[in-house]
Design a protein around this motif. Structure first.
Motif, PDB file in Angstrom:
ATOM      1  N   ALA B  95       0.835  -1.202   0.000  1.00 28.52           N
ATOM      2  CA  ALA B  95       0.000   0.000   0.000  1.00 28.52           C
ATOM      3  C   ALA B  95       0.868   1.250   0.000  1.00 28.52           C
ATOM      4  CB  ALA B  95      -0.919  -0.008   1.218  1.00 28.52           C
ATOM      5  N   GLY B  96       1.917   1.227   0.817  1.00 24.54           N
ATOM      6  CA  GLY B  96       2.799   2.395   0.872  1.00 24.54           C
ATOM      7  C   GLY B  96       3.435   2.663  -0.473  1.00 24.54           C
ATOM      8  N   TYR B  97       3.776   1.612  -1.172  1.00 20.30           N
ATOM      9  CA  TYR B  97       4.412   1.758  -2.476  1.00 20.30           C
ATOM     10  C   TYR B  97       3.476   2.426  -3.478  1.00 20.30           C
ATOM     11  CZ  TYR B  97       6.244   0.517  -7.055  1.00 20.30           C
ATOM     12  OH  TYR B  97       6.689   0.572  -8.339  1.00 20.30           O
ATOM     13  N   VAL B  98       2.259   1.870  -3.605  1.00 20.64           N
ATOM     14  CA  VAL B  98       1.389   2.456  -4.620  1.00 20.64           C
ATOM     15  C   VAL B  98       0.958   3.862  -4.235  1.00 20.64           C
ATOM     16  CG1 VAL B  98       0.573   0.274  -5.559  1.00 20.64           C
ATOM     17  CG2 VAL B  98      -0.680   1.335  -3.690  1.00 20.64           C
ATOM     18  N   LEU B  99       0.860   4.124  -2.938  1.00 22.92           N
ATOM     19  CA  LEU B  99       0.468   5.481  -2.544  1.00 22.92           C
ATOM     20  C   LEU B  99       1.596   6.464  -2.795  1.00 22.92           C
ATOM     21  CD1 LEU B  99      -1.537   4.804   0.730  1.00 22.92           C
ATOM     22  CD2 LEU B  99      -2.422   5.757  -1.396  1.00 22.92           C
ATOM     23  N   ALA B 100       2.828   5.983  -2.678  1.00 18.77           N
ATOM     24  CA  ALA B 100       3.952   6.890  -2.841  1.00 18.77           C
ATOM     25  C   ALA B 100       4.346   7.046  -4.308  1.00 18.77           C
ATOM     26  CB  ALA B 100       5.152   6.399  -2.044  1.00 18.77           C
ATOM     27  N   ARG B 101       4.264   5.979  -5.066  1.00 15.57           N
ATOM     28  CA  ARG B 101       4.882   6.001  -6.391  1.00 15.57           C
ATOM     29  C   ARG B 101       3.941   5.901  -7.565  1.00 15.57           C
ATOM     30  NH1 ARG B 101      10.550   5.930  -5.104  1.00 15.57           N
ATOM     31  NH2 ARG B 101      10.917   6.174  -7.314  1.00 15.57           N
ATOM     32  N   SER B 152      -4.828  -3.167  13.200  1.00  9.99           N
ATOM     33  CA  SER B 152      -4.588  -2.007  14.062  1.00  9.99           C
ATOM     34  C   SER B 152      -3.278  -1.309  13.727  1.00  9.99           C
ATOM     35  CB  SER B 152      -4.591  -2.446  15.528  1.00  9.99           C
ATOM     36  OG  SER B 152      -3.418  -3.168  15.808  1.00  9.99           O
ATOM     37  N   GLY B 153      -2.367  -2.019  13.047  1.00 11.75           N
ATOM     38  CA  GLY B 153      -1.091  -1.378  12.742  1.00 11.75           C
ATOM     39  C   GLY B 153      -0.966  -0.926  11.301  1.00 11.75           C
ATOM     40  N   MET B 154      -2.044  -1.086  10.543  1.00  8.45           N
ATOM     41  CA  MET B 154      -1.994  -0.805   9.107  1.00  8.45           C
ATOM     42  C   MET B 154      -1.650   0.642   8.774  1.00  8.45           C
ATOM     43  SD  MET B 154      -2.539  -3.171   6.917  1.00  8.45           S
ATOM     44  CE  MET B 154      -1.879  -4.587   7.705  1.00  8.45           C
ATOM     45  N   VAL B 155      -2.380   1.549   9.394  1.00 10.56           N
ATOM     46  CA  VAL B 155      -2.278   2.937   8.962  1.00 10.56           C
ATOM     47  C   VAL B 155      -0.880   3.480   9.204  1.00 10.56           C
ATOM     48  CG1 VAL B 155      -3.131   5.247   9.407  1.00 10.56           C
ATOM     49  CG2 VAL B 155      -4.722   3.325   9.316  1.00 10.56           C
ATOM     50  N   PHE B 156      -0.385   3.233  10.393  1.00 11.78           N
ATOM     51  CA  PHE B 156       0.931   3.764  10.735  1.00 11.78           C
ATOM     52  C   PHE B 156       1.998   3.177   9.813  1.00 11.78           C
ATOM     53  CE2 PHE B 156       4.492   4.260  13.884  1.00 11.78           C
ATOM     54  CZ  PHE B 156       4.507   5.630  13.796  1.00 11.78           C
ATOM     55  N   GLY B 157       1.948   1.873   9.607  1.00 16.86           N
ATOM     56  CA  GLY B 157       2.924   1.221   8.737  1.00 16.86           C
ATOM     57  C   GLY B 157       2.858   1.741   7.312  1.00 16.86           C
ATOM     58  N   THR B 158       1.646   1.945   6.837  1.00 19.09           N
ATOM     59  CA  THR B 158       1.487   2.454   5.468  1.00 19.09           C
ATOM     60  C   THR B 158       2.136   3.827   5.323  1.00 19.09           C
ATOM     61  OG1 THR B 158      -0.562   1.235   5.235  1.00 19.09           O
ATOM     62  CG2 THR B 158      -0.199   3.037   3.698  1.00 19.09           C
ATOM     63  N   PHE B 159       1.913   4.670   6.316  1.00 19.42           N
ATOM     64  CA  PHE B 159       2.529   5.996   6.249  1.00 19.42           C
ATOM     65  C   PHE B 159       4.048   5.902   6.273  1.00 19.42           C
ATOM     66  CE2 PHE B 159      -1.581   7.971   7.719  1.00 19.42           C
ATOM     67  CZ  PHE B 159      -1.756   8.678   6.547  1.00 19.42           C
ATOM     68  N   LEU B 160       4.551   5.005   7.092  1.00 15.35           N
ATOM     69  CA  LEU B 160       6.007   4.868   7.160  1.00 15.35           C
ATOM     70  C   LEU B 160       6.574   4.421   5.807  1.00 15.35           C
ATOM     71  CD1 LEU B 160       6.685   3.250  10.652  1.00 15.35           C
ATOM     72  CD2 LEU B 160       7.170   5.576   9.913  1.00 15.35           C
ATOM     73  N   PHE B 161       5.965   3.397   5.227  1.00 14.93           N
ATOM     74  CA  PHE B 161       6.451   2.915   3.935  1.00 14.93           C
ATOM     75  C   PHE B 161       6.290   3.977   2.858  1.00 14.93           C
ATOM     76  CE2 PHE B 161       6.480  -1.588   5.336  1.00 14.93           C
ATOM     77  CZ  PHE B 161       7.708  -1.931   4.803  1.00 14.93           C
ATOM     78  N   MET B 162       5.188   4.689   2.936  1.00 13.97           N
ATOM     79  CA  MET B 162       4.967   5.737   1.945  1.00 13.97           C
ATOM     80  C   MET B 162       6.096   6.752   1.998  1.00 13.97           C
ATOM     81  SD  MET B 162       1.331   7.580   1.662  1.00 13.97           S
ATOM     82  CE  MET B 162       1.734   9.303   1.700  1.00 13.97           C
ATOM     83  N   GLY B 163       6.410   7.154   3.212  1.00 10.04           N
ATOM     84  CA  GLY B 163       7.499   8.112   3.372  1.00 10.04           C
ATOM     85  C   GLY B 163       8.805   7.544   2.843  1.00 10.04           C
ATOM     86  N   TYR B 164       9.036   6.303   3.107  1.00  3.35           N
ATOM     87  CA  TYR B 164      10.309   5.699   2.718  1.00  3.35           C
ATOM     88  C   TYR B 164      10.417   5.553   1.205  1.00  3.35           C
ATOM     89  CZ  TYR B 164      14.492   2.911   3.323  1.00  3.35           C
ATOM     90  OH  TYR B 164      15.781   2.462   3.317  1.00  3.35           O
ATOM     91  N   PHE B 165       9.355   5.026   0.607  1.00  6.02           N
ATOM     92  CA  PHE B 165       9.403   4.801  -0.846  1.00  6.02           C
ATOM     93  C   PHE B 165       9.516   6.108  -1.607  1.00  6.02           C
ATOM     94  CE2 PHE B 165       7.287   0.563  -0.083  1.00  6.02           C
ATOM     95  CZ  PHE B 165       8.372  -0.171  -0.539  1.00  6.02           C
ATOM     96  N   SER B 166       8.914   7.141  -1.051  1.00  5.78           N
ATOM     97  CA  SER B 166       8.937   8.386  -1.819  1.00  5.78           C
ATOM     98  C   SER B 166      10.335   8.988  -1.858  1.00  5.78           C
ATOM     99  CB  SER B 166       7.926   9.376  -1.245  1.00  5.78           C
ATOM    100  OG  SER B 166       8.304   9.702   0.065  1.00  5.78           O
ATOM    101  N   THR B 167      11.257   8.476  -1.043  1.00  2.67           N
ATOM    102  CA  THR B 167      12.604   9.047  -1.064  1.00  2.67           C
ATOM    103  C   THR B 167      13.566   8.234  -1.921  1.00  2.67           C
ATOM    104  OG1 THR B 167      13.348   7.749   0.813  1.00  2.67           O
ATOM    105  CG2 THR B 167      12.318   9.861   1.280  1.00  2.67           C
ATOM    106  N   ILE B 168      13.133   7.033  -2.328  1.00  2.00           N
ATOM    107  CA  ILE B 168      14.054   6.204  -3.118  1.00  2.00           C
ATOM    108  C   ILE B 168      14.214   6.807  -4.508  1.00  2.00           C
ATOM    109  CG2 ILE B 168      14.337   3.932  -4.190  1.00  2.00           C
ATOM    110  CD1 ILE B 168      13.129   2.675  -1.762  1.00  2.00           C
ATOM    111  N   ASP B 169      15.432   6.828  -4.957  1.00  2.00           N
ATOM    112  CA  ASP B 169      15.773   7.442  -6.238  1.00  2.00           C
ATOM    113  C   ASP B 169      14.950   6.828  -7.374  1.00  2.00           C
ATOM    114  OD1 ASP B 169      16.932   8.722  -8.283  1.00  2.00           O
ATOM    115  OD2 ASP B 169      18.770   7.490  -8.292  1.00  2.00           O
ATOM    116  N   ARG B 170      14.348   7.697  -8.161  1.00  2.00           N
ATOM    117  CA  ARG B 170      13.518   7.204  -9.245  1.00  2.00           C
ATOM    118  C   ARG B 170      14.321   6.590 -10.388  1.00  2.00           C
ATOM    119  NH1 ARG B 170       8.163   8.837  -8.802  1.00  2.00           N
ATOM    120  NH2 ARG B 170       8.123   9.654  -6.704  1.00  2.00           N
ATOM    121  N   GLY B 171      15.563   6.939 -10.436  1.00  2.00           N
ATOM    122  CA  GLY B 171      16.404   6.437 -11.527  1.00  2.00           C
ATOM    123  C   GLY B 171      16.379   4.920 -11.616  1.00  2.00           C
TER     124      GLY B 171
END
Lengths: 335, 280, 498
Positions: B95-101, B152-171
């Motif tokens: 979820a974090g991936y598709v939301l971020a990228r 119960s841990g979905m939302v927080f984890g999704t936000f964390l992954f979203m933040g992380y994926f959005s910083t990975i180099d697009r190259g």
């Protein structure tokens, strides 16, 4: 799938050229279909959240209009009586007050300690930093239940020494029953709360500090800036964004404090440490005693929970506004 | 730094001293509990706040282990925590991936909705959840625990992954696409392996929460005490009218040790993971 | 497949497959756990629920006896977390995974459990001759019997709920002995005060007169009030919980109008101000307080018979107990036998697949022989008077406790006079009498009189609401059903024939 990812999100153009105008209506279906795998990837999370978080919140809203002991289905409709009762209950407002005191003392103190520790432990030349980090983080991994049992044993059951700690110093007249004295109980709960969850904020701050490029400090040092200058003109501003998130998370957590209070004092003595979630819990599950001779009142509990939610939303809105204004003033003064 | 080496060494020393003293204070409850777990009953009352004992009673541990039936609870807890970690990490990473990228209609709505759940009161939701689990015929299985706990841990984890994926180099991603990698390959072969620190972080958070969860395992295995977890099993010791304090301490230590070990194992990645998530 | 990040891919693949293998393995284990037998008796296994921890040896003994006597029937006991017992039973009914036999939870009331169809009527087996083994008055409408059908049976007998426990060693050290060397047990309020004073003063602050453990916040401080006000003439006492503690002479709570309550609370505050109480009492857990009493950190505490098994286990029997300390020489009110409150011990689920075996288990649990073993294990008194014979009980304090049942009087029971009251289920006030006593003790409640009268008013309000709800349901119920104007609290109550 052999398509070259049509759903891929474009990075916004740094030059700030506007994104392409919204596609026509017919494009929506195509865009939805094209993003099919995005939805599929989203689905597990979305289904779980909708089913086990969102739906139950709405389902329990209905209880607020009933007097119901939680068995079978609610049938005794009482309209808004539950809300009226909660609004007129001094114990509820006391609990709200204690929760806010808890949050507004815990958050600043804990964040300050966490930030100071993070600054120290972030220094790459410090030896044993992993070790110290572990030490300060470890309370986080313990359940509130175990913390409660051990702390209660230490402080009151077996802590004559703890009770008499200040007796000899002349600070207080005599032995203090830390968790049993209404004057000290909430303070002790807050102190234990600070101890328990400091680790989270410590690592958040450390993570935030790691994102600050080392070159900034180098440059500042070459310009002759001391550590204090560095802190105020580099560290703090660079941490602002992370800091907002940390503050918000810390408040969210503190406003929902429950386990710790329940196991340490159960809200006592005489409601001196009752917080909103213990108040709701006592309503929803009856008294704490053995086999539960007290009838639970789920409707009242739900109403209290709902009202508290409203309060929190109001508070969050105020917080956001305040932070935004603060941000704007900062931006203004920087110009 | 214009201070001399001696002054600097002195300051360093003072710093270490302060950190150590603070650390001791911080760990004191743990030391005390470990000490208590090794005392005899009489010792326990006689020594007060002193964590040390002259005659360690190692048998407290074997006794607690057997009386608390910790062997079975331990296995249940491992399965429960393990299942929760796998489900949480997979679902939130995807979820974090598709939301971020990726961009798709409804993305903003999803973000708003899950963001709102962080603030909404959760109140008395146990009955709707219970009914749902029952209708899924999952009551009294470990699956029920895993699903409810993971949710119960979905939302927080999704936000964390979203933040992380959005910083990975697009190259990297774009290069893979040029090479003909499809959506799945990009995620499973490139993005996910690159998110190691965040995997560790979310795994650790969800593991801590599952390990310490009391209410979920109690309620959803109500007719199956053989599926109870360590935290629920601990209550055997906190029985109504008598309590074996030294065994309570031993039980607490047994309950805590594994999760502390997990933390020690994952902590190397942990701060890096969070640092990745907050970069933007 | 050629990928730019090829060095990563192999490791990723390995890791991925390891993960998958792990998931499969875990899945296997999980479903294995999920499929093996469910709660509601497979074969002729009976699922039995209770919340007994300290009493577990007795239960386990009864189970093994029962299994020996009934070949092919096994009892699978589940001891639930006691604080969550009522919730778990309710959830079990919600889901249909109920035990065959279970200890009756105190909430919801037995009447509601019957109304909801939770319980199996036992009349088929609980014949008149079976019923006759129990004391008269066991199977009356509103207690074990609802709508003319039997649903449950009792185990425990009625006994004075609380006693003042006295540590003989502490008393001796403080010089509180009779000329013959025995410990001088206090029976009046003044004697209690004097003893506490002597203990606290003579020890130089090392030992305290009183102690208790209110850390679990379960309204334990009301025990003190309950024990002391009865002797002063308040027959309602101060039990926690909804709908209990009325003075049945007037059918209302007399916290404010009967000065015994304020008198004792004033006395208690004096005791505290003089430093008689062990200072950590409020945050001490009940269990720790028990351990401290055993070790002589304080000389007196209020509690019930449940204190005794652990002390006996630790070979600590050098203590005495007295009940109903009074302002005067004799108590002006007592504890009253309550066939309704202690009546229902175990019941059979309406959904059991083995009704006959389930009944046999209830029968075994509530048999006179099991009751005798219940007494011999020092768990409490049995419903059968013969079980409570002092002969064969070698614990002196326990024998003293058993002897106290003689001091318990038959009191008026509203639900016997009007069985329709069985459905009355008042809400509990959020701040009950135990909280009030705590607040007085800590000094948080300044205006005692108004706190007492508002609590009495609130309880009366809640009861009359519940009574009105029953009356609205077409039954005959009124607040006057709680008034027994002809009752003298110092004598056994014999109902005026209607």
């Amino acid at each position: 799938m052999t398509l070259s990812a049509p759903g891929l999100r474009r990075r916004p153009d740094p030059a700030g050229t506007p994104e392409p105008a919204p596609v026509r209506r017919t494009g929506l279906r195509r865009r939805v279909r094209a993003a099919g795998w995005s939805y599929a990837y989203l689905a597990p999370m979305a289904v779980l959240v909708l089913a086990f978080v969102v739906y139950p919140i709405f389902a329990s809203l209905g209880y607020t209009f009933y007097q119901w002991n939680g068995i079978g289905s609610p049938s005794n409709f009482v309209g808004l009586a539950n809300f009226r009762q909660v609004l007129h209950d001094s114990i509820f407002w006391g609990a709200v007050e204690h929760t806010f005191v808890y949050a507004f003392v815990l958050v600043p103190v804990q964040l300050l300690i966490a930030l100071m520790l993070a600054l120290v432990l972030n220094n790459p030349r410090l030896r044993f930093r992993m070790f110290f980090r572990t030490v300060y983080f470890v309370p986080v991994v313990t359940s509130a239940a175990v913390v409660g049992v051990v702390m209660q044993l230490m402080l009151s059951n077996f802590g004559d020494a703890a009770g008499s700690l200040f007796a000899g110093t002349g600070l207080t007249g005599s032995h203090i029953d830390w968790l049993g004295d209404p004057h000290t109980a909430l303070a002790v709960v807050i102190a234990i709360g600070i101890w328990h969850t400091l680790g989270y904020n410590l690592v958040y701050f450390m993570a935030g500090l790691q994102t600050i490029p080392a070159e900034l400090y180098e440059a500042a040092r070459i310009d002759g800036a001391g550590p204090v200058r560095c802190f105020f003109s580099i560290t703090l501003p660079m941490l602002r964004q992370v800091g907002v998130v940390i503050v918000v998370l810390a408040f969210i957590g503190s406003f929902q404090v429950f386990d710790l209070v329940q196991v340490l004092t159960g809200g006592g003595p005489y409601f001196a440490t009752e917080v909103v979630n213990t108040y709701i819990y006592h309503l929803a599950f009856g008294g704490g005693s053995g086999s539960g001779a007290v009838q639970p009142d789920v409707g009242l509990a739900s109403a209290a929970s709902f009202l508290y939610g409203l309060l929190l939303i109001l508070f969050s809105a105020a917080q956001v506004l305040a932070l935004r204004r603060l941000g704007r003033r900062r931006a203004g003064s920087a110009l | 730094m214009r201070t001399g080496p001696i002054a600097r060494t002195g300051r360093r020393g003072l710093l270490y001293l302060a950190l150590t003293a603070g650390g001791l204070l911080w760990l004191y409850p743990f030391l005390w509990a470990v000490g208590g777990s090794l005392k005899s009953d009489d010792d326990f009352f006689a020594t007060g706040l002193d964590p040390f004992t002259t005659h360690p009673q190692w048998s407290n541990y074997s006794q607690a282990w057997e009386e608390g039936d910790f062997g079975r609870y331990f296995l249940n807890t491992v399965l429960f925590a393990g299942g929760t970690v796998v489900l949480t990490v997979l679902a939130t990473a995807m979820a974090g991936y598709v939301l971020a990228r990726t961009e798709f209609p409804g993305r903003k709505a999803v973000l708003a909705l899950i963001g709102a759940t962080l603030f909404l009161p959760h109140g008395y939701t146990i009955i709707p959840v219970f009914d749902l689990i029952q209708r899924l015929h999952l009551l009294n299985t470990l699956w029920a625990l895993i699903i409810v706990q993971s949710a119960s841990g979905m939302v927080f984890g999704t936000f964390l992954f979203m933040g992380y994926f959005s910083t990975i180099d697009r190259g990297l991603e774009e290069a893979a696409r040029v090479d003909g990698a499809d959506f799945h390959q990009v995620f499973w072969r490139i993005m996910l392996p690159l998110s190691g620190p965040m995997l560790a972080t979310v795994a650790l958070f969800s593991c801590i929460n599952a390990w310490n969860s009391f209410f979920v395992p109690l309620v959803f295995t109500l007719s199956r005490p053989d599926l109870h977890t360590l935290t629920v099993g601990m209550f055997t010791f906190l029985g109504e009218n008598s309590t074996a304090w030294t065994l309570v301490c031993a039980g607490s230590v047994i309950t805590l040790l594994p999760i502390v070990a997990v933390f020690l194992g994952l902590q190397r990645y942990f701060v890096n993971g969070l640092a990745g998530a907050v970069k933007e | 497949m050629q990928m730019t990040a090829s060095p990563l891919s192999r490791r990723t693949f390995l890791r991925g497959s390891a993960l998958a293998a792990g998931a499969v393995a875990a899945g296997g284990a999980l479903s294995a756990c999920g499929s093996s037998g469910s709660g509601s008796g497979s074969g002729s296994g009976l699922a039995y629920w209770d919340w007994y921890v300290t009493q577990a040896p007795w239960v386990d003994g009864e189970i093994s006896r029962f299994q020996k006597a009934h070949a092919g029937v096994t009892v699978k006991k589940t001891t639930q977390v006691s604080a969550k017992y009522a919730d778990l039973v309710a959830l079990a009914y919600r889901s249909g995974s109920t035990p065959d036999v279970f200890m009756v939870p105190q909430s919801p009331g037995l009447a509601e459990q019957v109304d909801r169809g939770w319980l199996l009527p036992l009349d088929q087996w609980a014949t008149a001759s079976w019923q006759s083994r129990f004391p008269a008055g066991t199977f009356i409408e509103g207690a074990n019997v609802f709508g003319g059908k039997v649903y449950s049976a009792p185990l425990k007998g009625s006994a004075p709920q609380y006693q003042l426990y006295i540590h003989n060693g502490v008393f001796r050290t403080a010089g509180l002995t009779n000329p013959d060397g025995s410990v001088k047990t206090p029976t009046t309020w003044d004697e209690v005060s004097a003893a506490a004073d002597a203990i606290t003063r003579k020890s130089g602050g090392k030992t305290y007169g009183f102690g208790f453990g209110n850390g679990d916040n379960m309204g334990l401080m009301a025990w003190w009030l309950d024990l002391f006000v009865r002797g002063a003439g308040a027959p309602g006492g101060a039990p926690s919980g909804s709908g209990t503690g009325l003075d049945l002479r007037v059918g209302r709570w007399t916290y404010a109008s009967d000065r015994s309550y304020a008198d004792f609370l004033d006395l208690m505050v004096q005791w505290k101000q003089r430093g008689y109480f062990y200072p950590d009492s409020l945050s001490l857990s009940d269990e720790a307080a028990r351990a401290f009493f055993e070790r002589g950190r304080f000389g007196m505490t209020v509690g019930g018979v449940w204190n005794q098994p652990e002390w006996t286990q630790h070979r600590f029997t050098d203590y005495s107990l007295v009940t109903l300390p009074s302002p005067g020489a004799t108590p002006k009110a007592f504890y009253y036998a309550d066939p309704v409150g202690t009546g229902a011990f175990a019941a059979v689920s309406a959904r059991t697949k083995h009704p006959q075996q389930a009944f046999q288990w209830v029968d075994a649990l509530t048999s006179p022989a099991a009751g005798r073993r219940w007494v011999q294990d020092l768990n409490g008194v049995s419903v059968y008077p013969a079980d409570n014979a002092p002969a064969g009980i070698d614990s002196k304090p326990f024998a003293a406790f058993v002897a106290m049942t003689a001091q318990e009087l038959t009191g008026p029971v509203p639900v016997i006079r009007n069985p329709d009251l069985a459905g009355v289920a008042p809400q509990a006030p959020k701040s009950d009498i135990g909280d009030l006593v705590t607040g007085v003790y800590t000094g948080q409640i300044k205006d005692l009189q108004s706190a007492l009268s508002s609590l009495a008013g609130e309880k009366e309000q809640l009861l009359s609401t519940a009574v009105a709800a029953v009356a609205k349901g077409g039954k005959k119920a009124a607040m006057t059903d709680y008034v027994f104007a002809d009752w003298d609290p110092t004598r056994p109550y014999t109902a005026a024939k209607a």
